[in-house]
Design a protein around this motif. Sequence first.
Motif, PDB file in Angstrom:
ATOM      1  N   ARG A 146      44.163 -27.032  82.053  1.00  0.00           N
ATOM      2  CA  ARG A 146      43.671 -26.007  82.559  1.00  0.00           C
ATOM      3  C   ARG A 146      42.334 -25.371  81.647  1.00  0.00           C
ATOM      4  NH1 ARG A 146      48.821 -25.392  82.353  1.00  0.00           N
ATOM      5  NH2 ARG A 146      48.949 -23.766  80.665  1.00  0.00           N
ATOM      6  N   GLY A 147      41.735 -26.238  80.727  1.00  0.00           N
ATOM      7  CA  GLY A 147      40.946 -25.997  80.026  1.00  0.00           C
ATOM      8  C   GLY A 147      41.080 -24.745  78.954  1.00  0.00           C
ATOM      9  N   ILE A 148      42.474 -24.790  78.605  1.00  0.00           N
ATOM     10  CA  ILE A 148      42.825 -23.730  77.493  1.00  0.00           C
ATOM     11  C   ILE A 148      42.352 -24.182  76.249  1.00  0.00           C
ATOM     12  CG2 ILE A 148      45.020 -23.268  78.733  1.00  0.00           C
ATOM     13  CD1 ILE A 148      46.395 -24.694  76.504  1.00  0.00           C
ATOM     14  N   GLY A 149      41.737 -25.178  75.950  1.00  0.00           N
ATOM     15  CA  GLY A 149      41.457 -25.804  74.520  1.00  0.00           C
ATOM     16  C   GLY A 149      41.189 -27.275  74.856  1.00  0.00           C
ATOM     17  N   GLY A 178      53.249 -27.728  72.415  1.00  0.00           N
ATOM     18  CA  GLY A 178      52.813 -27.363  73.639  1.00  0.00           C
ATOM     19  C   GLY A 178      51.811 -27.501  74.478  1.00  0.00           C
ATOM     20  N   VAL A 179      50.690 -28.268  74.179  1.00  0.00           N
ATOM     21  CA  VAL A 179      49.476 -28.504  74.837  1.00  0.00           C
ATOM     22  C   VAL A 179      49.543 -30.313  75.389  1.00  0.00           C
ATOM     23  CG1 VAL A 179      48.086 -26.842  73.722  1.00  0.00           C
ATOM     24  CG2 VAL A 179      48.224 -28.875  72.874  1.00  0.00           C
ATOM     25  N   ARG A 180      49.116 -30.353  76.423  1.00  0.00           N
ATOM     26  CA  ARG A 180      48.971 -31.798  76.804  1.00  0.00           C
ATOM     27  C   ARG A 180      47.989 -31.881  77.842  1.00  0.00           C
ATOM     28  NH1 ARG A 180      54.975 -31.926  79.689  1.00  0.00           N
ATOM     29  NH2 ARG A 180      54.153 -29.670  79.562  1.00  0.00           N
ATOM     30  N   VAL A 252      46.379 -19.011  74.763  1.00  0.00           N
ATOM     31  CA  VAL A 252      47.406 -19.207  75.543  1.00  0.00           C
ATOM     32  C   VAL A 252      48.300 -20.383  74.546  1.00  0.00           C
ATOM     33  CG1 VAL A 252      48.148 -20.876  77.481  1.00  0.00           C
ATOM     34  CG2 VAL A 252      46.270 -19.260  77.691  1.00  0.00           C
ATOM     35  N   HIS A 253      49.466 -20.373  74.727  1.00  0.00           N
ATOM     36  CA  HIS A 253      50.315 -21.102  73.529  1.00  0.00           C
ATOM     37  C   HIS A 253      49.683 -22.611  73.765  1.00  0.00           C
ATOM     38  CE1 HIS A 253      53.633 -22.398  71.254  1.00  0.00           C
ATOM     39  NE2 HIS A 253      53.758 -23.517  72.108  1.00  0.00           N
ATOM     40  N   PRO A 254      49.420 -23.112  72.295  1.00  0.00           N
ATOM     41  CA  PRO A 254      50.008 -22.866  71.016  1.00  0.00           C
ATOM     42  C   PRO A 254      48.867 -21.828  70.447  1.00  0.00           C
ATOM     43  CG  PRO A 254      48.930 -24.931  70.991  1.00  0.00           C
ATOM     44  CD  PRO A 254      48.991 -24.635  72.441  1.00  0.00           C
ATOM     45  N   PHE A 255      47.840 -21.247  71.174  1.00  0.00           N
ATOM     46  CA  PHE A 255      46.808 -20.571  70.425  1.00  0.00           C
ATOM     47  C   PHE A 255      47.070 -19.073  70.620  1.00  0.00           C
ATOM     48  CE2 PHE A 255      44.674 -24.415  72.455  1.00  0.00           C
ATOM     49  CZ  PHE A 255      44.592 -25.127  71.404  1.00  0.00           C
TER      50      PHE A 255
END
Length: 283
Positions: A146-149, A178-180, A252-255
Amino acid sequence: MKDRLFARIERLFDVRAFEDLWVLIAGCGSGGGQVAQHLVMSGVRNFILVDKGELEVENVIRHVCGLRYLGWRKTAAVADVIRDRNPQVEVRMFDEDILLWRGLRDEVERASVVVVGTDNEPSRYRLNEVCVETETPFTVGRVFTRGIGGEVYSFRPGEYGCLACLEGVLERTQFRDGVREIDLVSEEERQRVYDLEIEEIKDSPGLSVDIGFIAALHTRFTLDALGDAAVSRPQFMTPIDDNYLVWGNRAVHPFSRNFQMQRMILSPQDGCLVCGGGHEEEE
């Protein structure tokens, strides 16, 4: 015109330092295309572009190539864009699958730095293996779901750990909690989060601006690697101390906040089956 092309930045940056170096860009999609454009505007003149796909209408909203390139091979489209920035560039194009391409090693050996912009793990690990074998520096840029990072990583033979070292270390750190990436998410989760078919999800990593942050960091790591490969490093281009960065676009987690960064230095890891390792990581 060619004498004035870099006139506005020549006092800040010696663009001639890179004119004899070659950059191989594996993956000419939304990330790799942006990196290519940034590099040509930084004085890089020799490119090897590798991608097996062609530009489709769904790509355009995040790609450096617009609607007039629909149906073009991505390699040819990106080549046209960078030639528009500097007509003096030399481009070698290969419409190949990284996993099947027999000429990969030869082109990697030609390159001063390899930019890994592919969107799947098997191709990245294939490039990692060849770069380790040929002692070729490479950089990797990846966008999270989702482009969260995303994350960027730089490999230098004998100095930094390889991609296999990185994956082993990240299993024991907070950097990816938590990011994939979208290709690592289960089919059930993709369907629940997006309500789209799996094929659509694979090409839905976020907005162009989300990808742009990661592409800019990826480019900066690549320029740093080129600085090491050049006869002399360009003036005012200070070496980057870290070789792994995680960037958060949104809270958004983990940020925990927008535009958050985590960083570390990754050394070769003992027992690595690809590069042989040698040292524990430093943080």
